[in-house]
Design an enzyme around this catalytic site. Structure first.
Site, PDB file in Angstrom:
ATOM      1  N   GLU A  70      30.666  77.884  49.644  1.00 30.64           N
ATOM      2  CA  GLU A  70      30.709  79.366  49.409  1.00 30.64           C
ATOM      3  C   GLU A  70      31.925  79.723  48.260  1.00 30.64           C
ATOM      4  O   GLU A  70      33.024  80.360  48.318  1.00 30.64           O
ATOM      5  CB  GLU A  70      31.629  79.973  50.881  1.00 30.64           C
ATOM      6  CG  GLU A  70      30.739  79.856  51.912  1.00 30.64           C
ATOM      7  CD  GLU A  70      31.338  80.364  53.068  1.00 30.64           C
ATOM      8  OE1 GLU A  70      30.928  81.236  53.869  1.00 30.64           O
ATOM      9  OE2 GLU A  70      32.766  80.071  53.253  1.00 30.64           O
TER      10      GLU A  70
HETATM   11  C1  TNX Z   1      31.287  79.510  57.241  1.00 33.22           C
HETATM   12  S1  TNX Z   1      30.739  76.887  56.948  1.00 33.22           S
HETATM   13  C2  TNX Z   1      32.176  78.855  56.420  1.00 33.22           C
HETATM   14  C3  TNX Z   1      33.608  78.984  56.959  1.00 33.22           C
HETATM   15  C4  TNX Z   1      33.809  80.036  57.823  1.00 33.22           C
HETATM   16  C5  TNX Z   1      32.870  79.989  58.776  1.00 33.22           C
HETATM   17  C6  TNX Z   1      32.953  80.977  60.180  1.00 33.22           C
HETATM   18  C7  TNX Z   1      31.327  76.917  55.851  1.00 33.22           C
HETATM   19  C8  TNX Z   1      30.900  75.737  54.975  1.00 33.22           C
HETATM   20  N1  TNX Z   1      31.974  77.904  55.347  1.00 33.22           N
HETATM   21  O1  TNX Z   1      34.369  79.366  55.746  1.00 33.22           O
HETATM   22  O2  TNX Z   1      35.016  79.778  58.518  1.00 33.22           O
HETATM   23  O3  TNX Z   1      31.339  80.195  58.209  1.00 33.22           O
HETATM   24  O4  TNX Z   1      31.916  80.667  60.862  1.00 33.22           O
END
Ligand code: TNX
Length: 520
Positions: free
Chosen positions: A328
């Site tokens: 992300e």
């Molecule tokens: C996605 S999964 C994220 C996290 C968040 C989560 C909440 C991932 C690699 N990144 O930063 O905490 O969703 O469900």
């Protein structure tokens, strides 16, 4: 093949009663003399190399946990004397254990003459002993707690068993909200009981930095105390971390630390102003947004930060894997992102570790030895398939199945909903090899559940979301496809609840299973 007894999760490959009788009958031990008693008074014989198994047996029998006080006066009725336990290592296990027997495989026999446990390695001895303890639970025997530990009463049985996947994990976010060492140890106990062998700790994020890094003490000094909503933070000192590594190893669990880069880094930017373009430290962040913070490849401090921090973390890691995050990053162009994750991976390799990264890093060319963790099936899986084709391993964490921070249903007090609700049956009823169509099955290392801590403030909150769904994921990761059945799982899983109660772990009465039948 007899039914697998209530309370035995994950389902073993094969379970037989010596007389061919079904597993669930004759729970009343007074009607025949065929029960075998195992306690700390049992003589233990160990073959060459199997001493570790004796230590595991002692610890599992000793496990006195918070809830045990209630059982302190329960002593077994007079009956057979404690039976001998014989532990041995062997490469040679009969079918249906696959040949050659995979790591963690075992053969358990309980007869009038005692307990015989043969396994390919120490992990296999542990697995067999955990199965023995589960057999002494709800459906097939009895467990009595008394002053100096447990007594297990088990009916004669034979179990042949081996794990489907070698990577059976949980990813636990201790960055959004911190979980002190004692809480992590309680989670480790739950992992051991479900034959899970990896605890991936998400140690850094925008809201906090949770591991002391000797080369950059400011990281925990400034960003250890912060957490979501201004809640209390915390961090593991190097000494506490080493203790955690040892506690994990005692339970057969390998720690995989994650330092999330090059996004999710606001805590680092708050601690170290030299990582920001202005040179000023970023403001502490206590919200739950994602994707806004980033490192800068063109700042001179960035390369030194990656090298020093990841080298320190590698040195604090006993296992082969260190996770570098990579998820992300929404505010960086692809070439800068790829440069930073490749640099991070190279630092880890130079420190003798294998890099693990979230699926976004697949396109960065991390190299054929890397491991990619799949979580978001909305994204293009082409780069993951291509990386796997060139040799990378893949760990599966599909959010709609194993993100255990998703609410069970609309009424759940805790948790998020972005990947939908995850009822117990949904965490169970999926096939790992079908998650990424076209992915070479030989590259799938295993399955990892995830618990993100935006909404969880305590161990109680964490286990309310984990239990019982973690048991479902454990069976997906361990049991052969033809041994899995959703209704049968729901019948068996209720037998784990008395153990969670004894351990003082909060759990959720998830819809679909008859929890009232689980009272001891
Ligand atoms: C996605 S999964 C994220 C996290 C968040 C989560 C909440 C991932 C690699 N990144 O930063 O905490 O969703 O469900």
């Amino acid at each position: 093949m007899e039914p697998v007894p209530v309370g035995v999760v994950p389902a073993p490959l094969a379970l037989r009663r010596p007389d061919g009788s079904a597993g669930e009958q004759s729970d009343d031990q007074s009607d025949d003399g065929g029960f075998v008693v195992v306690s700390s008074a049992s003589p233990v014989e160990v073959g060459p190399g199997a001493q570790g198994g004796a230590a595991v047996l002692r610890r599992l029998l000793r496990a006195q946990r918070p809830g045990d006080d209630a059982n302190a006066d329960l002593t077994p009725p007079p009956g057979p004397a404690p039976a001998p336990v014989r532990l041995a290592l062997t490469a040679d296990l009969p079918a249906p254990v696959p040949q050659p027997a995979p790591p963690g495989a075992y053969h358990l026999r309980v007869t009038a003459g005692g307990v015989d446990l043969r396994a390919v390695d120490e992990a296999g001895l542990r697995h067999g002993l955990v199965t023995l303890r589960q057999l002494a639970g709800h459906g097939t025997g009895h467990r009595y707690g008394h002053g100096d530990g447990d007594t297990w009463v088990v009916r004669p049985v034979e179990v042949l068993d081996a794990p489907r996947f070698g990577w059976r994990g949980l990813s636990l976010d201790v960055a959004r909200h911190f979980l002190p060492v004692a809480g992590v140890v309680a989670v480790l106990d739950a992992l051991e009981d479900l034959k899970l062998d990896v605890l991936h700790l998400h140690l850094t994020d925008d809201q906090g930095w949770r591991l002391e890094v000797p080369s950059r003490p400011a990281l925990v000094e400034r960003s250890g105390p912060t957490a979501v909503d201004g809640d209390p933070g915390g961090w593991y000192s190097v000494e506490e971390w080493r203790g955690l590594v040892a506690q994990a190893a005692e339970r057969g669990v390998r720690l995989v630390p994650e330092i999330d880069l090059p996004g999710h880094v606001n805590a680092a930017l708050h601690a170290l102003g030299e990582l920001t373009p202005s040179g000023e430290p970023a403001t502490a962040y206590t919200g739950i947004g994602v994707g806004f913070s980033r490192l800068h490849a063109d700042l001179p401090a960035t390369g030194a930060f990656l090298r020093d921090v990841l080298t320190d973390v590698a040195a604090l890691t006993e296992g082969p894997h260190v996770h570098l995050g990579g998820d992300e990053v929404l505010t960086m162009d692809a070439s800068e992102y790829e440069l930073l994750v490749r640099t991070a991976a190279d630092v880890l390799r130079a420190a003798g570790r294998t890099p693990v990264a979230w699926q976004e890093a697949a396109s960065a060319g991390l190299g054929p030895d890397a491991v990619l963790q799949v979580w978001d099936l909305r994204q293009d899986m082409g780069p993951v398939r291509a990386a796997a084709a060139s040799g990378a391993g893949v760990v599966l964490s599909p959010a709609s199945r194993v993100y255990l921070d998703m609410k069970y249903d609309a009424a759940t007090r805790l948790g998020l909903e972005w990947a939908g609700h995850v009822p117990l049956a949904q965490a169970y009823d999926w096939e790992p090899l079908a998650v990424v169509p076209g992915l070479d099955p030989a590259r799938v290392l295993g399955v990892e559940a995830a618990l993100w801590s935006e909404t969880t403030r305590s161990l109680d909150d964490v286990t309310e979301l984990l239990l019982p769904r973690l048991a479902a994921v454990a069976e997906v990761a361990w049991s052969a496809p033809d041994r899995r059945d959703p209704d049968d799982f729901l019948r068996r899983v209720v037998g784990l609840a008395p153990g969670w109660d004894r351990a003082g772990l909060r759990w959720h009465r998830a819809a679909g299973a008859q929890w009232d039948g689980s009272q001891e």
